[in-house]
Enzyme design. Structure first.
Site, PDB file in Angstrom:
ATOM      1  N   GLY A  33     -10.736   0.546   2.247  1.00 25.21           N
ATOM      2  CA  GLY A  33     -11.851   0.003   1.473  1.00 25.21           C
ATOM      3  C   GLY A  33     -11.341  -0.338   0.088  1.00 25.21           C
ATOM      4  N   GLY A  34     -10.683   0.640  -0.488  1.00 26.91           N
ATOM      5  CA  GLY A  34     -10.133   0.422  -1.818  1.00 26.91           C
ATOM      6  C   GLY A  34      -8.962   1.336  -2.048  1.00 26.91           C
ATOM      7  N   MET A  35      -8.109   0.958  -2.994  1.00 31.68           N
ATOM      8  CA  MET A  35      -6.971   1.802  -3.375  1.00 31.68           C
ATOM      9  C   MET A  35      -6.887   1.774  -4.891  1.00 31.68           C
ATOM     10  SD  MET A  35      -4.496   3.772  -2.550  1.00 31.68           S
ATOM     11  CE  MET A  35      -3.601   4.568  -3.878  1.00 31.68           C
ATOM     12  N   GLU A  36      -6.831   2.989  -5.443  1.00 32.32           N
ATOM     13  CA  GLU A  36      -6.978   3.166  -6.895  1.00 32.32           C
ATOM     14  C   GLU A  36      -5.716   2.848  -7.684  1.00 32.32           C
ATOM     15  OE1 GLU A  36      -6.974   5.474  -4.489  1.00 32.32           O
ATOM     16  OE2 GLU A  36      -6.078   7.369  -5.127  1.00 32.32           O
ATOM     17  N   PRO A  44      -5.955  -2.562   4.710  1.00 32.96           N
ATOM     18  CA  PRO A  44      -6.323  -1.473   5.630  1.00 32.96           C
ATOM     19  C   PRO A  44      -7.319  -0.451   5.081  1.00 32.96           C
ATOM     20  CG  PRO A  44      -4.128  -1.092   4.734  1.00 32.96           C
ATOM     21  CD  PRO A  44      -4.555  -2.446   4.251  1.00 32.96           C
ATOM     22  N   LYS A  62     -11.118   1.965   8.613  1.00 34.27           N
ATOM     23  CA  LYS A  62     -12.376   2.691   8.778  1.00 34.27           C
ATOM     24  C   LYS A  62     -13.292   2.019   9.809  1.00 34.27           C
ATOM     25  CE  LYS A  62     -16.484   3.073   6.281  1.00 34.27           C
ATOM     26  NZ  LYS A  62     -17.271   2.987   5.066  1.00 34.27           N
ATOM     27  N   GLU A  82      -9.496  13.422  -3.778  1.00 33.87           N
ATOM     28  CA  GLU A  82     -10.634  12.711  -3.179  1.00 33.87           C
ATOM     29  C   GLU A  82     -11.989  13.415  -3.356  1.00 33.87           C
ATOM     30  OE1 GLU A  82     -10.430   9.716  -2.453  1.00 33.87           O
ATOM     31  OE2 GLU A  82      -8.276   9.426  -2.221  1.00 33.87           O
ATOM     32  N   GLN A  97       0.159   4.729  -0.977  1.00 33.91           N
ATOM     33  CA  GLN A  97      -0.334   6.041  -0.570  1.00 33.91           C
ATOM     34  C   GLN A  97      -0.356   6.138   0.944  1.00 33.91           C
ATOM     35  OE1 GLN A  97      -4.357   7.012  -1.778  1.00 33.91           O
ATOM     36  NE2 GLN A  97      -3.937   9.179  -1.848  1.00 33.91           N
ATOM     37  N   HIS A 126     -11.134   7.472  -9.734  1.00 31.71           N
ATOM     38  CA  HIS A 126      -9.756   7.940  -9.539  1.00 31.71           C
ATOM     39  C   HIS A 126      -8.920   7.797 -10.810  1.00 31.71           C
ATOM     40  CE1 HIS A 126      -9.170   9.220  -5.433  1.00 31.71           C
ATOM     41  NE2 HIS A 126      -9.646   8.104  -4.904  1.00 31.71           N
ATOM     42  N   GLN A 144       0.876  -1.171   0.000  1.00 32.52           N
ATOM     43  CA  GLN A 144       0.000   0.000   0.000  1.00 32.52           C
ATOM     44  C   GLN A 144       0.913   1.221   0.000  1.00 32.52           C
ATOM     45  OE1 GLN A 144      -3.236   0.998  -0.164  1.00 32.52           O
ATOM     46  NE2 GLN A 144      -2.469   3.078   0.179  1.00 32.52           N
ATOM     47  N   HIS A 179     -15.961   4.555  -6.989  1.00 31.23           N
ATOM     48  CA  HIS A 179     -15.015   5.531  -6.437  1.00 31.23           C
ATOM     49  C   HIS A 179     -13.589   5.275  -6.958  1.00 31.23           C
ATOM     50  CE1 HIS A 179     -13.403   8.242  -3.267  1.00 31.23           C
ATOM     51  NE2 HIS A 179     -12.358   7.417  -3.331  1.00 31.23           N
ATOM     52  N   GLU A 180     -13.141   4.048  -6.809  1.00 31.29           N
ATOM     53  CA  GLU A 180     -11.760   3.744  -7.233  1.00 31.29           C
ATOM     54  C   GLU A 180     -11.618   3.894  -8.746  1.00 31.29           C
ATOM     55  OE1 GLU A 180      -9.967   3.917  -4.797  1.00 31.29           O
ATOM     56  OE2 GLU A 180     -11.382   3.344  -3.225  1.00 31.29           O
ATOM     57  N   ARG A 206      -9.675  -3.424   8.136  1.00 28.00           N
ATOM     58  CA  ARG A 206      -9.961  -2.153   7.459  1.00 28.00           C
ATOM     59  C   ARG A 206     -10.042  -1.038   8.497  1.00 28.00           C
ATOM     60  NH1 ARG A 206     -15.330  -1.272   3.708  1.00 28.00           N
ATOM     61  NH2 ARG A 206     -14.947   0.914   3.162  1.00 28.00           N
ATOM     62  N   TYR A 219     -12.773  14.457   1.282  1.00 22.90           N
ATOM     63  CA  TYR A 219     -13.754  13.699   0.506  1.00 22.90           C
ATOM     64  C   TYR A 219     -15.080  14.449   0.394  1.00 22.90           C
ATOM     65  CZ  TYR A 219     -10.783   9.526   1.053  1.00 22.90           C
ATOM     66  OH  TYR A 219      -9.754   8.632   1.022  1.00 22.90           O
ATOM     67  N   ASP A 227      -0.753  11.206   6.568  1.00 24.73           N
ATOM     68  CA  ASP A 227      -1.826  10.308   6.962  1.00 24.73           C
ATOM     69  C   ASP A 227      -2.675  10.888   8.112  1.00 24.73           C
ATOM     70  OD1 ASP A 227      -2.788   7.740   6.239  1.00 24.73           O
ATOM     71  OD2 ASP A 227      -2.236   7.049   8.248  1.00 24.73           O
TER      72      ASP A 227
HETATM   73  N1  BES Z   1      -7.033   6.708  -2.170  1.00 25.26           N
HETATM   74  C1  BES Z   1      -7.945   6.308  -1.162  1.00 25.26           C
HETATM   75  C2  BES Z   1      -7.306   5.508  -0.052  1.00 25.26           C
HETATM   76  C3  BES Z   1      -6.198   6.238   0.684  1.00 25.26           C
HETATM   77  C4  BES Z   1      -6.329   7.557   1.050  1.00 25.26           C
HETATM   78  C5  BES Z   1      -5.053   5.563   1.031  1.00 25.26           C
HETATM   79  C6  BES Z   1      -5.299   8.200   1.724  1.00 25.26           C
HETATM   80  C7  BES Z   1      -4.022   6.203   1.700  1.00 25.26           C
HETATM   81  C8  BES Z   1      -4.148   7.531   2.042  1.00 25.26           C
HETATM   82  C9  BES Z   1      -9.111   5.512  -1.744  1.00 25.26           C
HETATM   83  O1  BES Z   1      -9.502   5.939  -2.999  1.00 25.26           O
HETATM   84  C10 BES Z   1     -10.294   5.725  -0.848  1.00 25.26           C
HETATM   85  O2  BES Z   1     -10.712   6.844  -0.735  1.00 25.26           O
HETATM   86  N2  BES Z   1     -10.813   4.662  -0.228  1.00 25.26           N
HETATM   87  C11 BES Z   1     -11.963   4.730   0.651  1.00 25.26           C
HETATM   88  C12 BES Z   1     -13.209   4.318  -0.052  1.00 25.26           C
HETATM   89  C13 BES Z   1     -14.026   5.383  -0.662  1.00 25.26           C
HETATM   90  C14 BES Z   1     -15.306   4.793  -1.219  1.00 25.26           C
HETATM   91  C15 BES Z   1     -14.330   6.556   0.221  1.00 25.26           C
HETATM   92  C16 BES Z   1     -11.741   3.739   1.781  1.00 25.26           C
HETATM   93  O3  BES Z   1     -10.712   3.072   1.779  1.00 25.26           O
HETATM   94  O4  BES Z   1     -12.587   3.631   2.640  1.00 25.26           O
HETATM   95 ZN    ZN Z   2     -10.419   7.834  -2.960  1.00 27.67          ZN
END
Ligand code: BES
Ligand code: ZN
Length: 608
Positions: A274-277, A272, A561, A324, A147, A305, A145, A301-302, A559, A389, A381
């Site tokens: 939801g998703g990473m683009e 860790p 979140k 975001e 980012q 991106h 990971q 969402h991804e 995860r 967002y 971070d």
């Molecule tokens: N790019 C982000 C994940 C991220 C942000 C990783 C900052 C490291 C640092 C990814 O696109 C994202 O926003 N994921 C969200 C899901 C989204 C639907 C809001 C997540 O992981 O919950």
């Molecule tokens: Zn995102």
């Protein structure tokens, strides 16, 4: 005359400051030398939990420059050489927390290539090495990971989102595994254990990603497909069946998809995020596989991106909202195109709820509630929150409303075209906005406040959803004594309505109400959002009977979140606090560093 020269000079300086803001989180000095191409040659050692190999760089340098600066953190550098095989001199900059140790390599006047032999160490926070029992296939697994600034823990690199380069890689794995990366993948297992991947479009370092495991591939449409471990595959392919439609809808909105294929990799539950683009290959948590396709906005969402973020990239992490905020707006437009305005409105209302609770948590006057952040001296971070967002998305909604959807769509399409494969700062965005959309002075002032002031401007329109209005009525009836949930009023409910219902329940429930809700089986729900929302309700109510359920969830899912708020809620209950700390001590080694560090910080800050 002098005056005109001065104005021109001033304007060109301003322009410079708009384009080139130094990245406070990278030691790279792009005006001296930049990487234009990276070739990776890596071997995966599951036993030693180590990647080992060679990175070769093509370099573009200014004629007078005699050095290139790379970011590294916790890497073991073995050898640095020029293209002719001769050793290059190198030295180290000062090591700093979370930024790592800059590597300065001396360049000769004609140097245009360099290679570094290196290996990763235990401190490679990008990488998670999973034990067999943490995966569905019961085989080891690894993923990275990058980012925001973790790529430097597994590749010596210029780790700044404003620096882009093309890359290719050859990854050697033990035979029972398959390696995939955020580039052009082979899609099939082979019997050499060597996987070649290419990315011929320039990308920033945070978008390089690798995963190795017992993977399979299933196509979903012409350009889309899913990678997953065998036991997860059927469910994943069902859940993401609409991927290709999302891709077509996205292209219909804001212009062509320029990356070729769009695939999703379903990771083990310790992922860790939801998703990473990651370009061409979104990395996704299995917790969005609900069985009813209700959590697929994350895929939209991804995918979004691929325009906002991967094509037009925040030039440093202070401009994170440009990645975001645009992506959340784009995501909701995709969902609206596929499933109608009712659906998108529900997402907006949920997002607005997240925004107001983040504002409450941080305080509306906190500098971290501005869109343009100042993260110098901090781990990026720490400053990244729902503000980027949701406040970002609602700014775009405001602009859409001011100029009308057709004009705003033209604006966004032009924006993606104009800044494709470039970094963008907030200031440059504002300049482009003013040029493209003729906003009044008053509107310009609102935009300015939205971006540079904390809190939420009064101009933000509160979203509304008829489907959720019905849920509110049901919640009120339930609270006011009509416990038997009227079958008629809830019969057409999807998981979204149930989720909204749970989020709006009060903490204190009567025994009758609780008994009734327990029958819904939410502790066991296959929908992770519902399970999480119910756990939060019970833990926040101080219901110690919820602890074993929370513990089970926290040992299955990594995860952040979910994990961070749930630990936070447990820690703030005196009755569950010690057990929660013990649980974390037990589970910590099974979380990715991103999740583990966040929970550790939280525990420390609560102890103060
Ligand atoms: N790019 C982000 C994940 C991220 C942000 C990783 C900052 C490291 C640092 C990814 O696109 C994202 O926003 N994921 C969200 C899901 C989204 C639907 C809001 C997540 O992981 O919950
Ligand atoms: Zn995102």
């Amino acid at each position: 005359m002098k005056c005109i020269v001065r104005i021109i000079l001033l304007l060109s300086c301003m322009n410079l400051s708009i384009h080139a803001q130094p990245d406070p989180h990278s030691a790279a000095r792009p005006s001296e030398a930049v990487i234009t191409h990276l070739s990776l040659n890596l071997e995966v050692d599951f036993e030693a939990k180590r990647l080992k190999g060679k990175a070769t760089y093509r370099i573009d340098k200014s004629p007078q420059s005699r050095e290139i600066w790379l970011d590294t953190r916790n890497l073991k550098i073995e050898d640095v050489r020029y293209a002719d095989g001769s050793k290059a001199n190198y030295s180290w900059g000062e090591e700093k927390p979370f930024l790592g140790k800059p590597l300065r390599v001396e360049l000769q006047p004609n140097t245009n290539s360099l290679s570094i032999e290196y290996s990763t160490t235990e401190g490679a926070e990008a990488i998670q090495w999973l034990e067999p029992e943490q995966t569905q296939s019961r085989k080891p697994f690894l993923f990275t990971q990058g980012q925001a600034i973790l790529t430097r823990t597994w590749i010596p690199i210029q780790d700044s989102p404003g620096i882009r380069f093309t890359w290719d890689a050859e990854v050697k794995t033990p035979l029972e595994f398959m390696a995939v990366m955020s580039g052009r993948n082979i899609q099939k297992r082979n019997d050499t254990g060597v996987y070649s991947v290419q990315m011929e479009l320039p990308v920033p370092a945070y978008l390089i990603a690798l995963a190795v495991g017992d993977l399979q591939f299933t196509p979903i449409g012409e350009r889309c497909g899913v990678y997953a471990e065998a036991p997860t595959m059927a469910k994943a392919a069902y859940e993401f069946a609409d991927m290709e439609k999302m891709l077509l809808a996205a292209e219909g909105l804001f212009g062509p998809y320029l990356w070729g294929r769009y695939d999703v990799l379903v990771l083990p539950p310790s992922f860790p995020f939801g998703g990473m683009e990651n370009p061409r290959l979104t990395f996704a948590t299995p917790t969005i596989i609900a069985g009813d396709r209700s959590l697929t906005a994350l895929i939209a969402h991804e995918l979004a991106h691929s325009w906002s973020g991967n094509l037009v990239t925040n030039s440093n992490w202070n401009d994170f909202w440009l990645n975001e905020g645009f992506t959340v707006y784009f995501e909701r437009r995709i969902m609206e195109a596929l499933y109608g305005p009712d659906y998108a409105q529900m997402l907006e209302v949920l997002g607005y709820g997240d925004l107001t609770s983040t504002l409450n948590e941080l305080g509306s006057d906190s500098p971290d509630t501005r869109l343009k952040l100042s993260l110098e001296g901090r781990d990026p971070d720490d400053g990244m929150s729902d503000i980027a967002y949701e406040k970002g998305c609602f700014l775009l909604c405001y602009l859409e409303e001011q100029v009308g959807r057709p004009a705003f769509d033209v604006f966004l399409t032009r924006y993606f075209k104009e800044f494709a494969f470039k970094g963008i700062t907030t200031e440059r965005f504002i300049q482009f906005l003013h040029k493209q959309l003729k906003l009044s002075e008053e509107q310009k002032a609102v935009v300015q406040r939205w971006i540079f002031s904390p809190g939420l401007p009064a101009e933000c329109k509160v979203p509304n959803s008829t489907r959720f209005d019905n849920v509110q009525v049901a919640v009120q009836q339930f609270i006011s004594g009509n416990e038997a949930l009227n079958i008629q009023s809830t019969s057409g409910w999807t998981s979204h309505e149930w989720l909204f219902f749970i989020r709006n329940l009060p903490g204190t429930l009567s025994d009758v109400q609780l008994a009734l809700l327990l029958k819904m089986g939410w502790y066991e729900s296959g929908n992770s959002e519902i399970r999480f929302a119910w756990l939060m309700n019970r833990v926040q109510a101080g219901d110690t009977a919820a602890f074993p359920h929370a513990a089970r969830f926290l040992s299955e899912v990594g995860r952040r979140k979910f994990v961070l708020p749930l630990y936070t809620a447990l820690l703030s209950q005196a009755s569950m606090r010690n057990e929660a700390i013990a649980l974390f001590r037990d589970q910590a080694s099974r979380y990715h560093a991103v999740t583990r560090n966040s929970v550790e910080e939280r525990i420390k800050s609560l102890k103060k």
